[in-house]
Design a protein around this motif. Sequence first.
Motif, PDB file in Angstrom:
ATOM      1  N   GLY A  14       0.819  -1.217   0.000  1.00  0.00           N
ATOM      2  CA  GLY A  14       0.000   0.000   0.000  1.00  0.00           C
ATOM      3  C   GLY A  14       0.846   1.258   0.000  1.00  0.00           C
ATOM      4  N   GLY A  64      -4.637  -2.503  -3.742  1.00  0.00           N
ATOM      5  CA  GLY A  64      -5.617  -3.021  -2.779  1.00  0.00           C
ATOM      6  C   GLY A  64      -6.210  -4.337  -3.228  1.00  0.00           C
ATOM      7  N   VAL A  89      -4.588  -0.295   2.959  1.00  0.00           N
ATOM      8  CA  VAL A  89      -5.149   1.063   2.868  1.00  0.00           C
ATOM      9  C   VAL A  89      -4.324   2.043   3.720  1.00  0.00           C
ATOM     10  CG1 VAL A  89      -7.161   2.523   3.348  1.00  0.00           C
ATOM     11  CG2 VAL A  89      -7.480   0.247   2.357  1.00  0.00           C
ATOM     12  N   HIS A  92      -1.210   3.023   2.018  1.00  0.00           N
ATOM     13  CA  HIS A  92      -1.439   4.060   1.006  1.00  0.00           C
ATOM     14  C   HIS A  92      -1.617   5.445   1.641  1.00  0.00           C
ATOM     15  CE1 HIS A  92      -2.872   5.984  -2.629  1.00  0.00           C
ATOM     16  NE2 HIS A  92      -3.896   6.437  -1.936  1.00  0.00           N
ATOM     17  N   THR A  93      -2.367   5.505   2.711  1.00  0.00           N
ATOM     18  CA  THR A  93      -2.668   6.821   3.302  1.00  0.00           C
ATOM     19  C   THR A  93      -1.545   7.351   4.199  1.00  0.00           C
ATOM     20  OG1 THR A  93      -3.866   5.713   5.096  1.00  0.00           O
ATOM     21  CG2 THR A  93      -5.175   6.480   3.239  1.00  0.00           C
ATOM     22  N   GLY A 105      -6.995   7.418   0.317  1.00  0.00           N
ATOM     23  CA  GLY A 105      -7.571   6.079   0.493  1.00  0.00           C
ATOM     24  C   GLY A 105      -8.636   5.663  -0.496  1.00  0.00           C
ATOM     25  N   THR A 108      -7.161   2.946  -3.509  1.00  0.00           N
ATOM     26  CA  THR A 108      -6.763   1.684  -2.877  1.00  0.00           C
ATOM     27  C   THR A 108      -7.962   1.069  -2.151  1.00  0.00           C
ATOM     28  OG1 THR A 108      -4.531   2.548  -2.655  1.00  0.00           O
ATOM     29  CG2 THR A 108      -5.054   0.613  -1.346  1.00  0.00           C
ATOM     30  N   GLY A 109      -8.777   1.924  -1.539  1.00  0.00           N
ATOM     31  CA  GLY A 109     -10.015   1.448  -0.909  1.00  0.00           C
ATOM     32  C   GLY A 109     -10.925   0.807  -1.946  1.00  0.00           C
ATOM     33  N   ILE A 169     -13.227   2.125   7.112  1.00  0.00           N
ATOM     34  CA  ILE A 169     -12.596   2.700   5.914  1.00  0.00           C
ATOM     35  C   ILE A 169     -13.347   3.962   5.473  1.00  0.00           C
ATOM     36  CG2 ILE A 169     -11.977   2.310   3.497  1.00  0.00           C
ATOM     37  CD1 ILE A 169     -10.242   0.731   5.417  1.00  0.00           C
TER      38      ILE A 169
END
Length: 197
Positions: A14, A64, A89, A92-93, A105, A108-109, A169
């Motif tokens: 991520g 993701g 996630v 990524h964030t 997010g 990827t979410g 999420i």
Amino acid sequence: MTIALIIILCYLIGSIPTAYILVKKLKGVDIRTVGSGNVGASNASRILGKWGFISVLVLDALKGLVPVLILKYIYGESDLVLLGAISVVLGHTFTIFLGFKGGKGVATGLGVFIALAPISTAIAAVVFAVLISIYRMISLSSMCAAVTIAVSAWFISSWEHLKYFTIVIAVLIIILHRSNIGRILNGTERKVGRKTA
Ligand code: G3P
């Protein structure tokens, strides 16, 4: 051991800052200094255009989708899968490669949700499409889509812990959009098709 491996591997996957890498390689620019400063598809599009948006969206979604699909194949509807999903996630964030400041997010979410809750994601895609065509704001449409997934998963999914996962999420995505919410409220949020970077 397995749990630690899943968390670390998913977090590192991520963490790959695709928007940052593409913009840096193609334009020599640090995406964090342009537009919203976000390391994501929308901001990449302000520098790279439509194909930049599509490339980052697809790559970030794959970050993701792929690990979570593999985990789901191995472990089924297990909490290990959700642990991997949240790790990817969060990677990524809060990417380790950019001082723990990454994207918001959404892409990827999206990948994670396609793997875990495809019907809810399809419903959310319709909500996204309607809102983006009316308001032309990716941020607003993304937040509403995330909430839609959480609400629909609550009613559709039989995987109890997945319901809580989608809420977590969605809340994370909304919190990470707080600067966008401020701009939406005061009427200055960027709109698709307008060069306001
Ligand atoms: O994917 C993030 C998007 O919802 C908003 O991005 O750059 O307009 O803040 P941005």
